[in-house]
Design a protein around this motif. Structure first.
Motif, PDB file in Angstrom:
ATOM      1  N   ARG A 152      -0.520 -18.359  51.003  1.00 24.92           N
ATOM      2  CA  ARG A 152       0.384 -18.320  52.152  1.00 24.92           C
ATOM      3  C   ARG A 152       1.422 -19.427  52.144  1.00 24.92           C
ATOM      4  O   ARG A 152       2.189 -19.566  53.102  1.00 24.92           O
ATOM      5  CB  ARG A 152      -0.441 -18.384  53.438  1.00 24.92           C
ATOM      6  N   MET A 153       1.470 -20.201  51.064  1.00 25.84           N
ATOM      7  CA  MET A 153       2.498 -21.227  50.959  1.00 25.84           C
ATOM      8  C   MET A 153       3.887 -20.605  50.904  1.00 25.84           C
ATOM      9  O   MET A 153       4.872 -21.179  51.385  1.00 25.84           O
ATOM     10  CB  MET A 153       2.262 -22.093  49.722  1.00 25.84           C
ATOM     11  N   TYR A 154       3.991 -19.413  50.282  1.00 24.42           N
ATOM     12  CA  TYR A 154       5.264 -18.709  50.185  1.00 24.42           C
ATOM     13  C   TYR A 154       5.032 -17.221  50.466  1.00 24.42           C
ATOM     14  O   TYR A 154       3.906 -16.741  50.410  1.00 24.42           O
ATOM     15  CB  TYR A 154       5.879 -18.855  48.776  1.00 24.42           C
ATOM     16  N   THR A 155       6.121 -16.516  50.754  1.00 28.02           N
ATOM     17  CA  THR A 155       6.041 -15.066  50.863  1.00 28.02           C
ATOM     18  C   THR A 155       5.869 -14.493  49.460  1.00 28.02           C
ATOM     19  O   THR A 155       6.037 -15.206  48.462  1.00 28.02           O
ATOM     20  CB  THR A 155       7.318 -14.495  51.495  1.00 28.02           C
ATOM     21  N   TYR A 156       5.558 -13.179  49.374  1.00 23.63           N
ATOM     22  CA  TYR A 156       5.406 -12.600  48.039  1.00 23.63           C
ATOM     23  C   TYR A 156       6.730 -12.609  47.276  1.00 23.63           C
ATOM     24  O   TYR A 156       6.744 -12.717  46.044  1.00 23.63           O
ATOM     25  CB  TYR A 156       4.806 -11.192  48.093  1.00 23.63           C
ATOM     26  N   ASP A 157       7.860 -12.543  47.991  1.00 23.03           N
ATOM     27  CA  ASP A 157       9.159 -12.667  47.325  1.00 23.03           C
ATOM     28  C   ASP A 157       9.321 -14.066  46.731  1.00 23.03           C
ATOM     29  O   ASP A 157       9.842 -14.233  45.626  1.00 23.03           O
ATOM     30  CB  ASP A 157      10.299 -12.398  48.315  1.00 23.03           C
ATOM     31  N   TYR A 192       7.094 -15.011  67.356  1.00 22.61           N
ATOM     32  CA  TYR A 192       6.703 -16.175  66.546  1.00 22.61           C
ATOM     33  C   TYR A 192       6.013 -15.710  65.261  1.00 22.61           C
ATOM     34  O   TYR A 192       6.233 -16.268  64.184  1.00 22.61           O
ATOM     35  CB  TYR A 192       5.756 -17.085  67.333  1.00 22.61           C
ATOM     36  N   GLU A 193       5.170 -14.696  65.373  1.00 23.65           N
ATOM     37  CA  GLU A 193       4.492 -14.155  64.194  1.00 23.65           C
ATOM     38  C   GLU A 193       5.507 -13.558  63.220  1.00 23.65           C
ATOM     39  O   GLU A 193       5.384 -13.728  61.998  1.00 23.65           O
ATOM     40  CB  GLU A 193       3.475 -13.083  64.601  1.00 23.65           C
ATOM     41  N   LYS A 202       1.855  -3.702  69.933  1.00 23.43           N
ATOM     42  CA  LYS A 202       3.056  -3.583  69.088  1.00 23.43           C
ATOM     43  C   LYS A 202       2.723  -4.140  67.715  1.00 23.43           C
ATOM     44  O   LYS A 202       2.311  -5.296  67.591  1.00 23.43           O
ATOM     45  CB  LYS A 202       4.229  -4.323  69.711  1.00 23.43           C
ATOM     46  N   GLU A 203       2.923  -3.316  66.702  1.00 22.52           N
ATOM     47  CA  GLU A 203       2.570  -3.716  65.337  1.00 22.52           C
ATOM     48  C   GLU A 203       3.614  -4.668  64.760  1.00 22.52           C
ATOM     49  O   GLU A 203       4.804  -4.522  64.993  1.00 22.52           O
ATOM     50  CB  GLU A 203       2.430  -2.478  64.440  1.00 22.52           C
ATOM     51  N   LEU A 204       3.125  -5.639  64.001  1.00 27.98           N
ATOM     52  CA  LEU A 204       3.999  -6.626  63.377  1.00 27.98           C
ATOM     53  C   LEU A 204       4.682  -6.028  62.144  1.00 27.98           C
ATOM     54  O   LEU A 204       4.148  -5.134  61.514  1.00 27.98           O
ATOM     55  CB  LEU A 204       3.188  -7.859  62.978  1.00 27.98           C
ATOM     56  N   GLU A 238       6.245 -14.847  59.329  1.00 29.64           N
ATOM     57  CA  GLU A 238       6.209 -14.009  58.133  1.00 29.64           C
ATOM     58  C   GLU A 238       7.340 -14.375  57.176  1.00 29.64           C
ATOM     59  O   GLU A 238       7.172 -14.322  55.959  1.00 29.64           O
ATOM     60  CB  GLU A 238       6.329 -12.532  58.513  1.00 29.64           C
ATOM     61  N   LEU A 239       8.489 -14.759  57.729  1.00 30.85           N
ATOM     62  CA  LEU A 239       9.649 -15.114  56.908  1.00 30.85           C
ATOM     63  C   LEU A 239       9.632 -16.579  56.484  1.00 30.85           C
ATOM     64  O   LEU A 239      10.247 -16.933  55.482  1.00 30.85           O
ATOM     65  CB  LEU A 239      10.945 -14.819  57.681  1.00 30.85           C
TER      66      LEU A 239
END
Length: 250
Positions: free
Chosen positions: A123-128, A78-79, A248-250, A83-84
């Protein structure tokens, strides 16, 4: 002629790959709908192993793990989906349900109003996404400024002038948010505890003092790595060392 043939072959190879991934994804969905959750997980993961990722793939993996009460993996996927797609309500809601099933209840250190507001916008959008917004704003700025420069009517010139600089400022803010989001992702490495129970040590070795315990599904920040140990920090400020195999790293 050879170059053209190579391009055509490359196109068909890529197209075939996407087609196969789509077929595999639909087969995994069918297994999920038949309540064959472990088979669905294995099929979804075969797509990941092939180097493909998507919001729906991570989201469905999270759902399948949740159905099997695999809380750690469900939260992890879910995390990854979030992120996407930072604003997806379905992912956010399901992640909240999964977190409610965890044992550890971590008190988050409260943030100030300004810090919360900036983080919310970032956090409204990704950096892209922010980067693309800044590019669009710069293009619109140039267009509006050209219209301002070529217009004769003073009222329209004033409108285009004000509009161009407002768009320019929005573009600058978008660039700042993109850099902030990128730095947050790059400098803040998070992980999910996968072990059902793990003991956090004061130093990166088995002989050191046991300071507290964590359980499956808890989200931690990884700040340092020493051999097979990870130094972690919790949302409430606690720090310690955990075996790398337990998370486990994200």
């Amino acid at each position: 002629m050879i170059q053209k043939t190579v391009r055509i072959l490359f196109f068909w190879v890529v197209a075939l790959g996407f087609s196969q991934d789509e077929e595999t994804f639909l087969r995994a969905n069918s297994l999920y709908n038949q309540e064959k959750y472990q088979d669905a997980i294995d099929t979804y993961k075969s797509i990941l192993d092939a180097g493909q990722e998507s919001v729906s793939l991570y989201y469905n993996l999270g759902n399948a793990h949740y159905k099997l009460s695999n809380i750690g993996p469900s939260i992890y996927y879910y995390e990854k989906a979030l992120e996407l797609a930072p604003n997806d309500e379905d992912i956010t809601n399901n992640l909240a349900f999964a977190r409610n099933a965890t044992i550890d209840k971590i008190d988050v250190i409260p943030e100030g109003f300004i810090a919360r507001t900036i983080k919310k916008f970032t956090r409204m959008y990704t950096y892209d996404g922010w980067a693309w917004i800044s590019v669009v704003c710069m293009v619109l700025f140039v267009i509006l400024f050209i219209l301002y420069y070529t217009m004769n009517a003073s009222s329209k010139k004033r409108l285009f002038f004000v509009g161009s600089w407002l768009i320019f400022l929005l573009g600058i803010f978008a660039v700042c948010f993109a850099f902030k989001q990128y730095n947050e992702v790059k400098n803040n490495q998070f992980a999910i505890i996968f072990a059902q129970e793990t003991t956090i040590k004061s130093e990166p070795n088995l002989r050191s003092e046991e300071i507290f315990e964590l359980h499956e599904g808890t989200k931690v920040q990884v700040t340092e790595t020493v051999n097979d140990w990870k130094k972690i920090k919790l949302a409430d400020g606690k720090i310690g060392w955990v075996p790398a195999a337990d998370l486990k790293e994200l």
